[in-house]
Design a protein around this motif. Structure first.
Motif, PDB file in Angstrom:
ATOM      1  N   ASP A  93       0.875  -1.211   0.010  1.00 33.66           N
ATOM      2  CA  ASP A  93       0.020  -0.094  -0.117  1.00 33.66           C
ATOM      3  C   ASP A  93       0.893   1.130  -0.037  1.00 33.66           C
ATOM      4  O   ASP A  93       1.582   1.587   1.191  1.00 33.66           O
ATOM      5  CB  ASP A  93      -0.841   0.046   1.136  1.00 33.66           C
ATOM      6  CG  ASP A  93      -1.920   1.113   1.463  1.00 33.66           C
ATOM      7  OD1 ASP A  93      -1.800   2.158   0.230  1.00 33.66           O
ATOM      8  OD2 ASP A  93      -2.796   1.245   2.045  1.00 33.66           O
ATOM      9  N   THR A  95       0.047   4.353  -0.096  1.00 28.86           N
ATOM     10  CA  THR A  95      -0.070   5.421   0.562  1.00 28.86           C
ATOM     11  C   THR A  95      -0.039   5.455   2.119  1.00 28.86           C
ATOM     12  O   THR A  95      -0.272   6.199   2.807  1.00 28.86           O
ATOM     13  CB  THR A  95      -1.844   5.542   0.343  1.00 28.86           C
ATOM     14  OG1 THR A  95      -2.586   4.388   0.895  1.00 28.86           O
ATOM     15  CG2 THR A  95      -2.209   5.783  -1.036  1.00 28.86           C
ATOM     16  N   LYS A 101       4.226   7.760   0.448  1.00 34.49           N
ATOM     17  CA  LYS A 101       2.702   8.310   0.635  1.00 34.49           C
ATOM     18  C   LYS A 101       2.628   9.771   0.007  1.00 34.49           C
ATOM     19  O   LYS A 101       1.337   9.845  -0.302  1.00 34.49           O
ATOM     20  CB  LYS A 101       2.287   8.306   1.963  1.00 34.49           C
ATOM     21  CG  LYS A 101       3.202   9.177   3.163  1.00 34.49           C
ATOM     22  CD  LYS A 101       2.954   8.935   4.552  1.00 34.49           C
ATOM     23  CE  LYS A 101       3.755  10.000   5.502  1.00 34.49           C
ATOM     24  NZ  LYS A 101       3.201  11.519   5.299  1.00 34.49           N
ATOM     25  N   ARG A 113      -0.786   2.330  -6.354  1.00 30.11           N
ATOM     26  CA  ARG A 113      -1.174   1.859  -4.831  1.00 30.11           C
ATOM     27  C   ARG A 113      -0.193   0.644  -4.828  1.00 30.11           C
ATOM     28  O   ARG A 113      -0.249   0.440  -3.378  1.00 30.11           O
ATOM     29  CB  ARG A 113      -2.765   1.431  -4.656  1.00 30.11           C
ATOM     30  CG  ARG A 113      -3.709   2.681  -4.962  1.00 30.11           C
ATOM     31  CD  ARG A 113      -3.479   3.511  -3.714  1.00 30.11           C
ATOM     32  NE  ARG A 113      -4.599   4.551  -3.549  1.00 30.11           N
ATOM     33  CZ  ARG A 113      -3.969   5.775  -3.957  1.00 30.11           C
ATOM     34  NH1 ARG A 113      -2.849   6.108  -4.871  1.00 30.11           N
ATOM     35  NH2 ARG A 113      -5.013   7.112  -4.156  1.00 30.11           N
ATOM     36  N   PHE A 114       0.081  -0.171  -5.666  1.00 29.57           N
ATOM     37  CA  PHE A 114       1.064  -1.327  -5.353  1.00 29.57           C
ATOM     38  C   PHE A 114       2.188  -1.126  -6.091  1.00 29.57           C
ATOM     39  O   PHE A 114       2.095  -1.026  -7.174  1.00 29.57           O
ATOM     40  CB  PHE A 114       0.179  -2.471  -5.666  1.00 29.57           C
ATOM     41  CG  PHE A 114       1.008  -3.801  -5.481  1.00 29.57           C
ATOM     42  CD1 PHE A 114       1.477  -4.266  -4.384  1.00 29.57           C
ATOM     43  CD2 PHE A 114       1.356  -4.292  -6.605  1.00 29.57           C
ATOM     44  CE1 PHE A 114       2.331  -5.400  -4.288  1.00 29.57           C
ATOM     45  CE2 PHE A 114       2.372  -5.388  -6.725  1.00 29.57           C
ATOM     46  CZ  PHE A 114       2.877  -6.141  -5.599  1.00 29.57           C
ATOM     47  N   ILE A 138      -4.611  -1.757  -3.933  1.00 31.95           N
ATOM     48  CA  ILE A 138      -3.941  -1.942  -2.945  1.00 31.95           C
ATOM     49  C   ILE A 138      -3.830  -3.540  -3.133  1.00 31.95           C
ATOM     50  O   ILE A 138      -4.939  -4.268  -3.172  1.00 31.95           O
ATOM     51  CB  ILE A 138      -4.408  -1.731  -1.606  1.00 31.95           C
ATOM     52  CG1 ILE A 138      -4.210  -0.068  -1.287  1.00 31.95           C
ATOM     53  CG2 ILE A 138      -3.695  -2.072  -0.481  1.00 31.95           C
ATOM     54  CD1 ILE A 138      -4.865   0.581  -0.183  1.00 31.95           C
ATOM     55  N   ARG A 139      -2.709  -4.199  -2.726  1.00 33.19           N
ATOM     56  CA  ARG A 139      -2.643  -5.594  -2.877  1.00 33.19           C
ATOM     57  C   ARG A 139      -2.050  -6.270  -1.446  1.00 33.19           C
ATOM     58  O   ARG A 139      -0.728  -6.285  -1.407  1.00 33.19           O
ATOM     59  CB  ARG A 139      -1.895  -6.104  -4.124  1.00 33.19           C
ATOM     60  CG  ARG A 139      -2.614  -6.007  -5.206  1.00 33.19           C
ATOM     61  CD  ARG A 139      -1.823  -6.016  -6.699  1.00 33.19           C
ATOM     62  NE  ARG A 139      -1.452  -7.507  -6.807  1.00 33.19           N
ATOM     63  CZ  ARG A 139      -1.147  -8.168  -7.830  1.00 33.19           C
ATOM     64  NH1 ARG A 139      -0.949  -7.295  -9.029  1.00 33.19           N
ATOM     65  NH2 ARG A 139      -0.711  -9.365  -7.921  1.00 33.19           N
ATOM     66  N   PRO A 140      -2.771  -6.331  -0.428  1.00 34.19           N
ATOM     67  CA  PRO A 140      -2.338  -6.655   0.874  1.00 34.19           C
ATOM     68  C   PRO A 140      -1.484  -7.841   0.826  1.00 34.19           C
ATOM     69  O   PRO A 140      -0.428  -7.993   1.612  1.00 34.19           O
ATOM     70  CB  PRO A 140      -3.617  -6.839   1.862  1.00 34.19           C
ATOM     71  CG  PRO A 140      -4.562  -6.143   1.148  1.00 34.19           C
ATOM     72  CD  PRO A 140      -4.251  -6.197  -0.380  1.00 34.19           C
TER      73      PRO A 140
END
Length: 668
Positions: A93, A95, A101, A113-114, A138-140
């Motif tokens: 992430d 951000t 960020k 985001r990723f 986002i890719r956790p």
């Protein structure tokens, strides 16, 4: 793991030097790098993939997909953080990470985001950038294990391509260097051969009845003898070099019936071998027999040797282009150099400066002179290696008198070395080659001859470097081909696992076959250093892979396509052939395919035409209008869209065309 700091000036300087060595920054797109980012995007299932190279104030993209700018300032760089480690960098992430960020690409369009980046590490261990993939969500969980391994494998492939590109450029530089040397030699030849021999002319008269010679003071100076009232002719006969194959003579009758005798020959004087030009006339007695010879002589050693040196250098260029191994190159060069310098031994040695040894290559030797082939230690013959290491030529007129060799003179004399000349060849800052010339008698060396020996050394070093570069490039291409096959296998494995839930297995199998078709095209391209491929070879390998070569008739002259044209042709033929096997002329045991190609037009307007005609198969029709294969076929060669497809009663007929220039160009 070695940690690096972007602000560390040592790392920055090393990275800048590495990028300069590759000479890659701001170069046009190249298909092999474009292919890597395409594969990276597919493997990692991201909209963006980049090959990013980081300089001091910017990051520049050698290849990119899904991202419009060709570079960004460091304020917009996420790849700069991939320089911190030799491991894969993942930021699930952007951000939430304090490093990114506030990045303008995160806070504004395109709102990335990723990020995942595999560092690009040179063989010297320097990180110059990364192969990265970027997503807008986002890719956790980040990348899975296979995707991470695939991205790192592709990063290694990028460096392998950089190395191949550098070797290819070096080889081209060597060819240009040799061409420049030859041009300067030919220019020097015209000037030198036009120069007149300095020095005077000596006159003489020989009484043939008494075998007695009387001459002018200049004559005695030329022969290096003290002036005297007369000399027996035997004194001069003994000075003539025996078995001299270089002697040239001409005879012509004068109008009065006397004969003029013009000769060039070598003599052995106290200062070494000299070339003498003689013009003489016989005076005959009343009985018609010669009683006297009168004439003049001139020392033409300088002119003769200058002409011989120039001719030797020109001959060397011709011979080196025909040779491909170091031993034969050294042997040919030594033969030419020794004869141009009247040497007793000449050749080249490959130097190990650390151990101060030299491996003497096969050399030219005069009759009765023992070769010195093999490994020798410089220090066993004196201290002159100290001069060679800093690039200075060593000229020793007498090994017994020079302080560098006096203490070891006997070791040199035992090898028949009285006069020693060594010229170091420095390659990329390293003392790698030594040119040597030996005489077993005194020899007066000139600056021009030292320059000549250095030129010989430079040319043989350039030729050896060219051969090594070609050998290294071939080895690297084989390794790249092997790595590419492994990468494509990894892509297949990832695709197989990813597409396992798909019930329509025919689509998965079609994807696998298309990857194999790409592999076949890459194999052919690697055989020609990725610059081009013979289309007949591409066709035959495609049909062989599908086991239908004996049922396809090829009609047309062999041509070469560039990388883009080759890949397009391979994929098109694969689709057409698999369709023919399923639905067309190759679905039975009697049908066949006629593949015909030809050219029309001239120059840049030359058009390549390709006709595919199926004969003897069942009736055909368009079975997959929306499928990828049909779309690929309708795109045509090189994506031109110039395709005419007809489903006739005799079988499928397809005609495609594209400009030959477009298909043969090396870059997009």
């Amino acid at each position: 793991m070695r940690q690096t700091n972007y602000d560390d000036q040592t790392d920055l300087h090393e990275r800048i030097e590495a990028l300069e060595a590759y000479d890659i920054m701001d170069t046009p797109p190249e298909p092999e790098f474009d292919g890597i980012v395409q594969i990276a995007r597919v493997i990692c299932r991201t909209p963006v993939a980049l090959i990013s190279l980081v300089e001091e104030n910017r990051q520049w993209f050698k290849a990119r997909v899904g991202f419009e700018p060709c570079e960004t300032p460091m304020a917009g760089s996420v790849c700069q953080y991939a320089l911190f480690s030799r491991e894969l960098l993942e930021i699930p992430d952007l951000t939430a990470d304090p490093r990114t960020k506030d990045n303008p690409l995160v806070t504004d369009e395109p709102f990335i985001r990723f990020y995942a980046g595999a560092p690009l590490i040179t063989p010297d261990g320097i990180i110059i950038g990364s192969l990265c993939v970027i997503d807008t969500v986002i890719r956790p969980e980040g990348l899975d294990e296979e995707q991470a391994d695939g991205l790192q494998a592709l990063a290694s492939q990028v460096i392998a391509l950089f190395e191949a590109r550098r070797l290819s450029q070096r080889k081209d530089d060597l060819f240009r260097r040799q061409k420049g040397i030859t041009a300067s030699l030919r220019s020097a030849a015209k000037e030198t051969l036009a120069a007149q021999e300095a020095g005077g002319v000596g006159t003489f008269e020989i009484d043939l009845t008494r075998n007695e010679l009387r001459a002018s003071p200049e004559f005695y100076r030329i022969f290096h003898l003290p002036p005297a009232r007369s000399y027996p002719t035997s004194v001069f006969e003994k000075m003539v070099f025996p078995d001299d194959q270089g002697t040239q003579s001409t005879q012509a009758n004068r109008a009065d019936g006397s004969a003029a005798l013009d000769v060039e020959y070598r003599i052995n004087t106290p200062v070494g071998l000299r070339w003498i030009s003689r013009t003489a006339t016989f005076i005959r007695g009343e009985n018609g027999l010669p009683v006297k010879m009168i004439g003049a002589v001139k020392d033409v050693t300088v002119t003769r040797r200058a002409a011989a040196r120039i001719q030797a250098l020109l001959d060397l260029g011709d011979r080196l282009t025909q040779l491909s191994d170091i031993e034969s190159m050294a042997s040919a060069a030594a033969d030419l150099m020794a004869k141009a310098l009247d040497a007793t031994r000449a050749g080249f040695g490959i130097v190990d400066p650390v151990n101060e040894t030299v491996l003497m290559q096969p050399q030219w030797t005069a009759p009765g002179i023992t070769p010195v082939t093999g490994l020798h230690h410089f220090r066993a013959y004196g201290s002159f290696i100290n001069d060679l290491k800093i690039g200075n030529p060593v000229v020793i007129p007498d090994v017994t008198q020079d302080p560098r060799t006096a203490a070891n003179a006997q070791a040199l004399l035992d090898l028949g070395i009285r006069v020693l000349v060594n010229v170091p060849v420095i390659d990329q800052g390293n003392f790698s080659l030594v040119v040597f010339v030996h005489h077993d008698r005194p020899y007066q060396w000139s600056n021009e001859e030292i320059a000549f020996v250095r030129s010989f050394g430079d040319r043989i070093q350039a030729a050896i470097a060219r051969v090594r570069a070609e050998s290294e490039q071939q080895l690297l291409h084989r390794e790249m081909g092997h790595r590419l096959k492994n990468t494509l296998s990894m892509v297949l494995a990832i695709a197989t696992q990813t597409l396992r839930p798909v019930k329509e297995r025919q689509y998965v199998e079609a994807f696998e076959r298309r990857v194999h078709a790409l592999s076949t095209a890459h194999d052919v391209l690697f055989e020609r250093n990725w610059s081009s491929a013979a289309i007949v070879q591409v066709m035959e390998r495609t049909f062989d892979r599908l086991s239908v070569r004996d049922r396809v008739v090829l009609q047309g002259e062999d041509l070469t396509f560039g990388p883009k044209g080759t890949l397009s042709l391979s994929l098109l033929l694969h689709e057409l052939t698999t369709n023919a096997i399923k639905y067309g002329a190759l679905s039975n045991t009697t049908g066949k395919v006629v593949l015909r190609w030809y050219l029309t037009g001239e120059g840049e307007n030359t058009t390549f035409h390709l006709d595919w005609q199926e004969i003897g198969g069942p009736p055909v029709h368009d079975v997959d209008k929306a499928g990828f294969g049909s779309k690929l076929i309708k795109m045509g060669l090189g994506g031109t869209g110039k395709v005419d497809v007809r489903y006739e009663s005799s079988g499928l007929v397809l005609r495609m065309e594209a400009t030959l220039h477009q298909l043969q160009q090396a870059e997009h």
